[in-house]
Design an enzyme around this catalytic site. Structure first.
Site, PDB file in Angstrom:
ATOM      1  N   ASP A 270       0.860  -1.185   0.000  1.00 20.11           N
ATOM      2  CA  ASP A 270       0.000   0.000   0.000  1.00 20.11           C
ATOM      3  C   ASP A 270       0.900   1.240   0.000  1.00 20.11           C
ATOM      4  O   ASP A 270       1.564   1.541   0.983  1.00 20.11           O
ATOM      5  CB  ASP A 270      -0.894  -0.013   1.255  1.00 20.11           C
ATOM      6  CG  ASP A 270      -1.898   1.141   1.248  1.00 20.11           C
ATOM      7  OD1 ASP A 270      -1.664   2.128   0.546  1.00 20.11           O
ATOM      8  OD2 ASP A 270      -2.924   1.014   1.961  1.00 20.11           O
ATOM      9  N   HIS A 271       0.891   1.948  -1.114  1.00 20.65           N
ATOM     10  CA  HIS A 271       1.826   3.065  -1.277  1.00 20.65           C
ATOM     11  C   HIS A 271       1.490   4.236  -0.349  1.00 20.65           C
ATOM     12  O   HIS A 271       2.314   5.111  -0.106  1.00 20.65           O
ATOM     13  CB  HIS A 271       1.828   3.529  -2.745  1.00 20.65           C
ATOM     14  CG  HIS A 271       3.133   4.127  -3.185  1.00 20.65           C
ATOM     15  ND1 HIS A 271       4.051   4.682  -2.306  1.00 20.65           N
ATOM     16  CD2 HIS A 271       3.686   4.250  -4.422  1.00 20.65           C
ATOM     17  CE1 HIS A 271       5.083   5.117  -2.992  1.00 20.65           C
ATOM     18  NE2 HIS A 271       4.896   4.869  -4.274  1.00 20.65           N
TER      19      HIS A 271
END
Lengths: 330, 443
Positions: B415-416
């Site tokens: 999850d950036h």
């Protein structure tokens, strides 16, 4: 990026749009020599001359009509009504002509016109000068209605309004003129019809616009101290209304409160609540609640006026009630 | 025994379509339960039960059009459930009802003991002699959750205003039901991280494959609660901005280590899988990298206080991710025993919510199916998921000499919003080096 006032953002935007496009001109009462009741147009007469900054007589319907005619012929007028209360005198021009000409003449003519006007209470200007009449205009197909809540949006929404080929009302709130905020440099163009989410949260959504956004953000910060995560949706545009954004938010939080400065009955909150019911019914854990102004002509008396306008305490109370009704935290 | 009729749901309605049965033969029926969705000429409406009992027969298949007043189902004491159900064309055979009170327009069941119906009384929905259905106050959200879990709202006590059943009440009931033997068909409550990696039915057993339908006809398979929730959760995670990082582990020593332990401790009943070693190695690496052991919290990042590693398990009926709690503080042997136990109970549908909730990281291993590498979908709100491929022999040049090694490809989906590339890569580097020096897994 500089921190400037809402007032300054509007002024700078008018000036840069007039520099960019010579078809943009301003028209209204006391906007030239007097430099505007709220000094938004300060210095523009000197810079652009009387052909592009037109002082008018006290004749709202007349100069609104002049602006519509000019727009039909290719100019891009920006009308200033000294207050939204005076726009009532031009209602026929706005609602019956500006809004409808494009449709009624088969698209032969558009009305690329902007109406800027301040409104709202809290300034001790009494009942006839303190109104939030946004829903009157948001109700009319053919008009676009935006209500920026901060200086950056004031810039990007006014820019978008001036460049829009349809009539757009830009509703300013008197209490916001002196508020400050970061405004990005360079051209900023908002998409009219998109809401913003200035604060994300998971437990409850407050849907609001204009002055209400400031209140909601303060209240959300207070609730965060108690571990309540409130999402704030800033409608920004009342027509078109970005139903998708706030319905998505409510689907996430399952609780919704609308905060509006206009009167409760038939208000913006009624529209939002109905839209939530249509778009997120199965996700609601409690009825959508509304916090609005008292349904009275606004009093002149300062304490009474403040008591009749929604504030952080009123919003907090309703949020608590919704949380309690859904056993939040228990 | 009570017949359920096609009701008149609008003034102009002459016939309706049973678009969906929401209960099945043998289900216990309470007043107010929604039996079916009926498409009228105007809209789709819920058909509620007005009688207690057991749903004994469904006389009309989904999609069939039925004139109002014809029988579509039977509610009884349960003795009639053996009767054949839902054969097309049954309903028309059940001739229009003779009694005036049972005429089209009345959904009222004939009251067994009440006074005879008034002839011609155009009773709307409910006869005077029958009890009006009791109004259950419930929020739309509560109703939806209850529907997903096939819970009877009438049995739940509401604590909202005026006794309204709110989400918290239903969730309590769901937990209570799943804590006991409850509803075997039900899977995790919505919001539980039941659904992980779409591409990641991992571990343990291969998903069962059903035979091809005969005669070339398509067969529609309705979703069970787990599949529906899984689908919802996966759609949610599609909104997560992700990137993927791949690392190759030189697995020679890891595999030798595993073989040796299993050989030496076979007598003690210890049998480690690669997944067990990965759980423990990930937990050790997560301890070193608390930024990966984090969750997305909407407007904040939550750094999690414990290391709880989930293992994606494929079920015949969907996917579930049991969680090894505090995996960094457990021995590999403990992890192996716990993983086995959880996977077994997962396949029996007997996991308690606490056993598949609250993970901080998920591992999805498809190596045993011969998949070399793949990407998994994040199990929100976790920050990352690890997709593990099979160990394959590959050529490698060492000190100028061509040799071979076993290589395992690890692909981490990140999850950036929570992690950037560098912090994800640092974690993966440390995880790789732990796996390549397997003693570090156990000490």
């Amino acid at each position: 990026m500089a921190e400037i006032s809402y007032r300054q953002a509007l002024h700078d935007t008018l000036r840069s749009e007039m520099q960019r496009d010579e078809n943009v001109f301003l028209i209204g009462e006391e906007i030239g020599i007097f430099e505007g009741s709220y000094k938004i147009t300060a210095g523009l007469l000197a810079e652009f001359g009387p052909m592009r900054v037109r002082d008018t007589p006290i004749a709202e319907e007349g100069f609104a009509g002049v602006a519509i005619g000019a727009a039909m012929l290719g100019l891009r007028p920006v009308v200033e009504f000294m207050t939204i209360n005076f726009s009532l005198l031009a209602l026929d021009q706005i609602v019956n002509h500006a809004a409808k000409i494009h449709a009624m003449f088969g698209g032969q003519s558009s009305i690329p016109m902007v109406i800027r006007t301040p409104g709202g209470g809290g300034q001790q200007l009494a009942a006839t000068h303190s109104q939030n009449l946004e829903v009157w205009y948001a109700h009319v197909p053919g008009l676009k209605v935006v209500a920026p809540s901060n200086p950056a949006d004031a810039k990007s929404l006014l820019t978008a309004a001036i460049r829009d080929d349809d009539p757009v009302l830009v509703l300013e709130n008197l209490s916001l003129y002196n508020t400050k905020g970061e405004v990005p440099d360079g051209e900023q163009l908002a998409e009219i019809g998109t809401a913003a989410v200035p604060r994300e949260g998971n437990d409850l959504t407050v849907i609001t616009y204009s002055r209400g956004v400031r209140i909601a953000l303060e209240v959300a910060a207070e609730f965060a101290k108690d571990g309540v995560s409130i999402e704030v949706v800033d409608l920004r545009s009342l027509r078109p209304l970005d139903r998708r954004t706030f319905c998505e938010s409510v689907r996430k939080t399952s609780r919704a409160v609308v905060l509006e400065d206009d009167w409760l009955s038939y208000g913006i909150g009624a529209e939002v609540a109905a839209s939530v019911q249509e778009g997120a019914f199965d996700y609601l854990d409690a009825p959508v609640r509304r916090v609005a102004a008292a349904e009275i002509p606004l009093p002149y008396s300062k304490p009474l006026e403040l008591a009749s306008l929604p504030d952080g305490a009123a919003l907090s109370k309703v949020i608590r009630e919704v949380l309690d009704a859904t056993r939040f935290g228990r | 025994m009570t017949d359920v009729m096609m009701p008149r749901l609008s003034d102009t309605m002459e016939e309706g379509v049973v678009s969906r049965w929401l209960m099945k033969v043998g289900d216990r029926v309470h007043k107010g339960d929604v039996l079916a969705e009926i498409d009228t000429d105007k809209t789709t409406m819920d058909l509620e039960a007005y009688e207690e009992g057991v749903l004994e027969q469904l006389l009309v298949p989904e999609g069939e059009t039925v004139k109002i007043g014809l029988r579509i189902a039977v509610i009884g004491d349960g003795s009639g459930t053996a009767a054949p159900a839902a054969e097309p064309g049954t309903a028309p055979a059940a001739e229009p009802r003779p009694s005036p009170a049972e005429a089209p327009g009345s959904l009222a069941p004939p009251a067994p003991a009440g006074p005879p119906p008034v002839p011609g009384a155009g009773v709307p929905r409910s006869g005077p002699e029958s009890e009006p259905p009791e109004r259950v106050l419930r929020s739309p959200l509560a109703r939806r959750i209850a529907r997903e879990h096939h819970l009877d709202l009438a049995a739940i006590k509401g604590t909202g205003p005026g006794g309204r059943i709110v989400r918290a009440d239903v969730e309590d009931a769901v937990h209570a039901a799943e804590g006991t033997e409850g509803h075997p068909a039900e899977q995790p409550p919505s919001g539980a991280p039941a659904a992980a990696a779409a591409s990641a039915p991992a571990a343990v057993t291969a998903p069962a494959t059903a035979p091809m339908p005969a005669g070339g006809t398509d067969v529609e398979l309705p979703l069970n609660a787990n599949q529906r929730i899984t689908a919802e959760r996966l759609s949610e995670s599609a909104a997560v901005p992700t990137f993927c990082l791949t690392a190759v582990v030189d697995a020679d020593r890891l595999l030798a280590f595993r073989a040796e332990i299993n050989q030496r401790l076979a007598g003690a009943g210890v049998k480690l899988s690669v997944t067990d070693l990965l759980v423990r190695a990930s937990a050790v690496a997560l301890r070193l990298h608390p930024e990966v052991n984090s969750s997305w919290g909407g407007n904040k990042i939550i750094r999690r206080g414990g290391v709880h590693v989930g293992i994606a398990v494929a079920l015949e009926t969907g996917l579930i991710v049991p969680v090894i709690r505090d995996a960094d503080r457990k021995s590999v042997g403990q992890i192996a025993a716990e993983a086995k136990e959880l996977a077994t109970r997962a396949r029996e549908g007997k996991l308690a919510p606490a056993e598949f909730k609250g993970g901080t990281f998920t591992i999805s291993n498809l190596g045993m199916f011969g998949i070399d590498n793949f990407t998994a979908i994040i199990n929100p709100p976790e920050a990352a998921i690890l997709a593990v491929g099979s160990a394959v022999q590959e050529a490698v040049v060492r000190d100028g000499q061509l040799g071979t090694r076993s290589a395992i490809k690890l692909t981490m989906t990140v999850d950036h919003r929570v992690l950037n590339g560098a912090s994800g890569a640092a974690f993966l580097r440390d995880l790789t080096s732990i796996l390549e020096e397997p003693l570090r897994i156990v000490v």
